[in-house]
Each structure stands twice: as structure tokens, then as C-alpha cells.
Design a protein around this motif. Structure first.
Motif, PDB file in Angstrom:
ATOM      1  N   TRP A  56      -3.492   0.377  22.149  1.00  0.00           N
ATOM      2  CA  TRP A  56      -4.867   0.016  21.815  1.00  0.00           C
ATOM      3  C   TRP A  56      -4.908  -1.195  20.888  1.00  0.00           C
ATOM      4  N   TRP A  57      -4.106  -2.216  21.265  1.00  0.00           N
ATOM      5  CA  TRP A  57      -4.242  -3.581  20.770  1.00  0.00           C
ATOM      6  C   TRP A  57      -3.709  -3.765  19.348  1.00  0.00           C
ATOM      7  N   ALA A  58      -2.961  -2.795  18.841  1.00  0.00           N
ATOM      8  CA  ALA A  58      -2.567  -2.812  17.431  1.00  0.00           C
ATOM      9  C   ALA A  58      -1.119  -3.211  17.203  1.00  0.00           C
ATOM     10  N   VAL A  59      -0.213  -2.845  18.111  1.00  0.00           N
ATOM     11  CA  VAL A  59       1.228  -2.990  17.862  1.00  0.00           C
ATOM     12  C   VAL A  59       1.672  -4.399  18.253  1.00  0.00           C
ATOM     13  N   VAL A  60       1.232  -5.380  17.502  1.00  0.00           N
ATOM     14  CA  VAL A  60       1.487  -6.774  17.868  1.00  0.00           C
ATOM     15  C   VAL A  60       2.938  -7.173  17.648  1.00  0.00           C
ATOM     16  N   HIS A  61       3.617  -6.562  16.659  1.00  0.00           N
ATOM     17  CA  HIS A  61       5.015  -6.903  16.370  1.00  0.00           C
ATOM     18  C   HIS A  61       5.994  -6.057  17.162  1.00  0.00           C
ATOM     19  N   GLY A  62       5.486  -5.139  17.965  1.00  0.00           N
ATOM     20  CA  GLY A  62       6.326  -4.179  18.656  1.00  0.00           C
ATOM     21  C   GLY A  62       6.444  -2.890  17.865  1.00  0.00           C
ATOM     22  N   HIS A  63       6.834  -1.831  18.556  1.00  0.00           N
ATOM     23  CA  HIS A  63       6.970  -0.523  17.919  1.00  0.00           C
ATOM     24  C   HIS A  63       8.202  -0.473  17.013  1.00  0.00           C
ATOM     25  N   SER A  64       8.060   0.263  15.915  1.00  0.00           N
ATOM     26  CA  SER A  64       9.178   0.547  15.002  1.00  0.00           C
ATOM     27  C   SER A  64       9.857  -0.725  14.513  1.00  0.00           C
ATOM     28  N   HIS A  65       9.069  -1.739  14.223  1.00  0.00           N
ATOM     29  CA  HIS A  65       9.669  -2.989  13.739  1.00  0.00           C
ATOM     30  C   HIS A  65      10.403  -2.716  12.429  1.00  0.00           C
ATOM     31  N   PRO A  66      11.652  -3.166  12.302  1.00  0.00           N
ATOM     32  CA  PRO A  66      12.439  -2.808  11.115  1.00  0.00           C
ATOM     33  C   PRO A  66      11.816  -3.255   9.791  1.00  0.00           C
ATOM     34  N   ARG A  67      11.100  -4.360   9.790  1.00  0.00           N
ATOM     35  CA  ARG A  67      10.477  -4.793   8.532  1.00  0.00           C
ATOM     36  C   ARG A  67       9.346  -3.855   8.113  1.00  0.00           C
ATOM     37  N   LEU A  68       8.598  -3.354   9.088  1.00  0.00           N
ATOM     38  CA  LEU A  68       7.522  -2.427   8.759  1.00  0.00           C
ATOM     39  C   LEU A  68       8.086  -1.056   8.372  1.00  0.00           C
ATOM     40  N   VAL A  69       9.135  -0.634   9.064  1.00  0.00           N
ATOM     41  CA  VAL A  69       9.790   0.635   8.712  1.00  0.00           C
ATOM     42  C   VAL A  69      10.336   0.553   7.283  1.00  0.00           C
ATOM     43  N   ALA A  70      10.965  -0.558   6.962  1.00  0.00           N
ATOM     44  CA  ALA A  70      11.529  -0.715   5.618  1.00  0.00           C
ATOM     45  C   ALA A  70      10.434  -0.722   4.559  1.00  0.00           C
ATOM     46  N   ALA A  71       9.314  -1.371   4.839  1.00  0.00           N
ATOM     47  CA  ALA A  71       8.201  -1.398   3.876  1.00  0.00           C
ATOM     48  C   ALA A  71       7.672   0.001   3.627  1.00  0.00           C
ATOM     49  N   ALA A  72       7.565   0.795   4.692  1.00  0.00           N
ATOM     50  CA  ALA A  72       7.095   2.177   4.542  1.00  0.00           C
ATOM     51  C   ALA A  72       8.088   3.002   3.725  1.00  0.00           C
ATOM     52  N   HIS A  73       9.380   2.847   4.003  1.00  0.00           N
ATOM     53  CA  HIS A  73      10.399   3.591   3.261  1.00  0.00           C
ATOM     54  C   HIS A  73      10.358   3.248   1.770  1.00  0.00           C
ATOM     55  N   ARG A  74      10.271   1.949   1.474  1.00  0.00           N
ATOM     56  CA  ARG A  74      10.245   1.533   0.058  1.00  0.00           C
ATOM     57  C   ARG A  74       9.058   2.158  -0.665  1.00  0.00           C
ATOM     58  N   GLN A  75       7.893   2.112  -0.016  1.00  0.00           N
ATOM     59  CA  GLN A  75       6.705   2.633  -0.675  1.00  0.00           C
ATOM     60  C   GLN A  75       6.742   4.154  -0.786  1.00  0.00           C
ATOM     61  N   ALA A  76       7.254   4.832   0.241  1.00  0.00           N
ATOM     62  CA  ALA A  76       7.316   6.300   0.215  1.00  0.00           C
ATOM     63  C   ALA A  76       8.179   6.806  -0.921  1.00  0.00           C
ATOM     64  N   GLU A  77       9.167   6.035  -1.301  1.00  0.00           N
ATOM     65  CA  GLU A  77      10.046   6.443  -2.399  1.00  0.00           C
ATOM     66  C   GLU A  77       9.352   6.354  -3.750  1.00  0.00           C
ATOM     67  N   THR A  78       8.239   5.606  -3.809  1.00  0.00           N
ATOM     68  CA  THR A  78       7.534   5.415  -5.085  1.00  0.00           C
ATOM     69  C   THR A  78       6.246   6.229  -5.164  1.00  0.00           C
ATOM     70  N   MET A  79       5.420   6.125  -4.135  1.00  0.00           N
ATOM     71  CA  MET A  79       4.108   6.776  -4.164  1.00  0.00           C
ATOM     72  C   MET A  79       3.506   6.707  -2.770  1.00  0.00           C
ATOM     73  N   SER A  80       3.226   7.853  -2.174  1.00  0.00           N
ATOM     74  CA  SER A  80       2.647   7.855  -0.834  1.00  0.00           C
ATOM     75  C   SER A  80       1.130   7.775  -0.869  1.00  0.00           C
TER      76      SER A  80
END
Length: 433
Positions: A56-80
Motif C-alpha cells: 500500500w505504497w509505503a515500503v519505498v526502500h524495500g522490506h526489512s531494510h537494514p538501516r531501518l531495522v538498525a534504527a528500530a533496534h537502537r531505539q528499542a534498547e532505550t525507550m519504545s
């Protein structure tokens, strides 16, 4: 009780028994997806298919892009998550800075929400409270044009096409807005644009607070394209009439139509963004506006505050991922990718114009549309595309694609072959009726 992982058959069975999918009757079957990576969806039955819809027009960088996964991991370790009432946090501030950098300079205020539809709700509230704040409480309605789609919540539904859209069921319940005819299609002459805007001018009565449109591309209302000159003329009309110009760029933004935003340089009073804001990683939207709008709402007559507050507003995980997505877009690789996709879609889809049953073929940026003369059978056309290794989601008379920007020429060729097959399936059904 120990919970065991479900196999694909159990997923499909339990889904049909209990889960209600969008725009579908309860119990309508859905295909299980086991994983997603790059442009590929791995289905529960073992097939791998190209996600030609960018989910639905959202995944412009492709699924599971490593940079986005890494950003989520970094933030989850601090505050979700943390409430945004009375508190703030670095991810929200960093994202606001990024949004202000990539949009027109007049847009300096950012309001976060959970989805594009809610971003439109917020925009409408902003417009109505602004008009109260400047001494025009009688301005309570919105002007838009037919063929539009702005979401499925109630205020958003009220500015969707009242007849050809998906919300005719709610006639008599929704707020009564003002509708101009559908905009002239891309390639309109200056005289046609002038005539259209003059007609729209005549619809701006004393009770109109704002005009809301999808600039350049009308999305789920019909995938129609129109000219930037028309959008510029509409923007000028709003300024001349003292009403706000709301640009709904939830679908057209982030490079999809060939520019970062379709209204670049036109200085909308309110801008709604979503979908690709997080690269399709998770849900988040934003409504941007000007200092003038914020000041009017801040006044006692304007209410003193914007009366809206989603529980997960400015969710830190979503903001962190969105900031990384925006940075990736700022790096500008899409400026090469999108024109390449546009060229490949033109080469692959334009020959379908000659096929029986095809009413039109149109391509803009990373959007390809084949409009049929008759409504298509969604199940039949989807199955035909799946047989060619591609996931699409036709609707109405439209077989269309919005592929991820990372698609290669080979991916686009496969997508076009799948659309060809879907057109054939649609035509075969028509012949058999």
C-alpha cells in the motif's frame, strides 16, 4: 498452556475464522506471508513474489531494510514509548527537524499522529480552529474536488468522492462538504485550467474554511493524474480567497510522483504526510502547518490548543525509524531510481493500450496504471499476477502498481508481464459474461 507456532494452513484457517480484513466481508480468505525482504514477499505456500504495491505504497526502500531495522533496534534498547502529553523526546525532535528540512520553509509546526487518515482529521481540525481564531467561525465546511480519497475516518470520508468513492454507504451521516467536478487530466491546456479554477472560485461561499486536495495524483479514488499548473492555480485561489490550502501528500509524497513532494515551492498552509514516512516499517503520520495557523489556534477564539491527542502520538520507535527513512530520502538515490522505474513502466505498460478492454494506460514516477473499460474481478486478476510471481491489488476498473524504489529493471519487467496477464484475465472474464 504452551503456545506452539502455527503452520501456514493454521494461519489461513484461523485468519478466516476470526480476522476481518480491510474492504472485505468477514471471513474473506487472505494469503499468509511468512517473511518479507527487499522487494519480495515469501508466502506461506512457499512462493516468493514481488510486492508491486510497496504494501500500500509505503515500503519505498524495500522490506526489512537494514538501516531501518538498525534504527528500530537502537531505539528499542532505550525507550519504545512514552506519552507525548507534557513530555518530549529526542526521536520526535530529530524527526521534526528532518521534516522541516525537506518541506517548504513556511511549514514550521509538526503534529504527529498514527495514520494518514488521522493526519487528515488533524488537518481539518486545524483549518476549522484557525478560521475561528481569525474571527470566521461561520467557515465550517471544506471544498475539494471529485475523484479524491483522504482516508476512512469520518471527517476524512466527508472529503472523499461522495459517489464514486468507497463511502457512499455513509451518505446523510457525514458532514456535507462542497465538491468541484473532477480535475482536468494531465495535459490540460492553460484555458482548461483557467476555466476549471474559475468554476471552483464560484463554489467558495462564506462558509468555506479550506480546500483539500491530493496534488498531482489522486490515489484510491481513481489513480488519476493532473498538472502541477493546476495545483499552483488552486493554491493561488486559496490565498486570494483567504481560505487554507491543505495538501494531502500521504500517497504522492516522498518521491513517488517524481518530486519529493508534489507541492514543492507552492507553500501549502497544511501538509499531510504518512505511508512512506517510515519506509513502511511501521505506522506514523504527520500534519505540518505554518506559524500563522498555530498562532490563530493558540488564541482564545481559536480554542487555545489543538484539540487532538493520540495515545501513541510521536511514538519514539516510529519517529526513530522515520528519521532514518527521511535521511535516506534526503540522500537522493530515489531521484535516479524513480525516473528509471517510470521509463521501464512506460516501456512495459504502454503496449497494453492496444489491448481490447483497456480504456487507458498512464504512468507517472513510480506509478503505473492500466484502466479497464469495465470493473475487474479482483480475485481473478490477482491470481493471474501471482502466477507470474507478482502481488498486486486491483480495484474498480484499475490494475495498477506502485513498486518499491529499489526495483531493478528485471523486477519491473516481471511486474509488467504480470500486469499483462492480469489484463488478459480481466478481458477473458468480460468475454465470458
Amino acid at each position: 498452556m504452551m503456545v506452539h507456532p502455527l503452520d501456514p494452513a493454521d494461519v489461513q484457517r484461523l485468519d478466516s475464522a476470526h480476522i476481518w480484513h480491510p474492504y472485505a466481508a468477514a471471513g474473506t480468505p487472505a494469503l499468509p506471508v511468512e517473511s518479507a525482504s527487499g522487494v519480495t514477499l515469501a508466502l506461506g505456500d512457499g512462493r516468493e513474489v514481488i510486492d508491486a504495491m510497496s504494501s500500500w505504497w509505503a515500503v519505498v526502500h524495500g522490506h526489512s531494510h537494514p538501516r531501518l531495522v538498525a534504527a528500530a533496534h537502537r531505539q528499542a534498547e532505550t525507550m519504545s514509548h512514552v506519552m507525548f502529553g507534557g513530555l518530549t523526546h529526542r526521536p520526535a525532535v530529530e524527526l521534526a527537524q528532518a521534516l522541516i528540512e525537506v518541506t517548504d520553509p513556511v511549514l514550521t509546526k509538526v503534529f504527529y499522529s498514527d495514520s494518514g487518515s488521522v493526519a487528515v482529521e488533524v488537518a481539518i481540525k486545524m483549518a476549522l480552529q484557525y478560521q475561528r481564531g481569525i474571527g470566521h467561525p461561520e467557515r465550517r465546511r471544506l471544498l475539494t474536488w471529485r475523484g479524491g480519497y483522504h482516508g476512512d475516518t469520518f471527517a476524512a470520508m466527508s472529503v472523499c468522492d461522495p459517489e464514486g468513492g468507497m463511502h457512499a454507504l455513509w451518505e446523510g451521516t457525514l458532514a456535507q462538504q462542497v465538491f468541484a467536478p473532477a480535475p482536468p487530466a494531465r495535459g490540460a491546456t492553460p484555458d482548461q485550467i483557467t476555466e476549471y479554477v474559475d468554476n471552483m472560485d464560484g463554489l467558495i461561499a462564506d462558509d468555506i474554511a479550506a480546500l483539500i486536495i491530493e496534488p498531482i495524483v489522486q490515489g484510491a479514488g481513481g489513480m488519476r493524474f493532473h498538472d502541477r499548473a493546476l495545483v499552483a492555480a488552486v493554491r493561488e485561489l486559496c490565498e486570494r480567497k483567504g481560505i487554507l490550502f491543505i495538501a494531502d501528500e500521504i500517497a504522492s509524497g516522498w518521491g513517488r510522483a517524481g518530486k519529493m513532494f508534489a507541492t514543492e515551492g507552492l507553500n501549502p498552509d497544511i501538509l499531510c504526510v504518512g505511508k512512506a514516512l517510515t519506509g513502511g516499517f511501521m505506522t506514523l503520520a504527520a500534519t505540518l502547518t505554518t506559524q500563522a495557523v498555530a498562532d490563530a489556534i493558540k488564541s482564545p477564539a481559536g480554542g487555545g490548543a489543538l484539540m487532538h491527542g493520540p495515545t501513541f502520538m510521536a511514538n519514539p520507535l516510529a519517529c526513530a525509524v522515520a528519521t532514518e527513512s527521511v535521511r535516506m530520502l534526503q540522500e537522493g538515490q530515489w531521484r535516479v531510481q524513480v525516473p528509471a522505474i517510470e521509463s521501464a513502466l512506460l516501456d512495459g505498460l504502454e503496449p497494453l493500450r492496444q489491448r481490447e478492454g483497456v480504456a487507458d494506460v498512464r504512468v507517472l514516477g513510480a506509478i503505473g496504471v492500466v484502466e479497464m473499460a469495465e470493473p475487474v474481478d479482483m480475485s481473478r486478476t490477482t491470481a493471474a499476477a501471482l502466477d507470474h510471481g507478482v502481488w498486486i491489488r486491483p480495484f474498480g476498473r484499475l490494475i495498477y502498481v506502485m513498486p518499491p524504489y529499489i526495483c531493478t529493471p528485471e523486477h519491473i519487467a516481471t511486474i509488467c508481464a504480470a500486469v499483462d496477464a492480469a489484463v488478459g484475465a480481466a478481458t477473458k472474464r468480460t468475454e465470458n459474461q
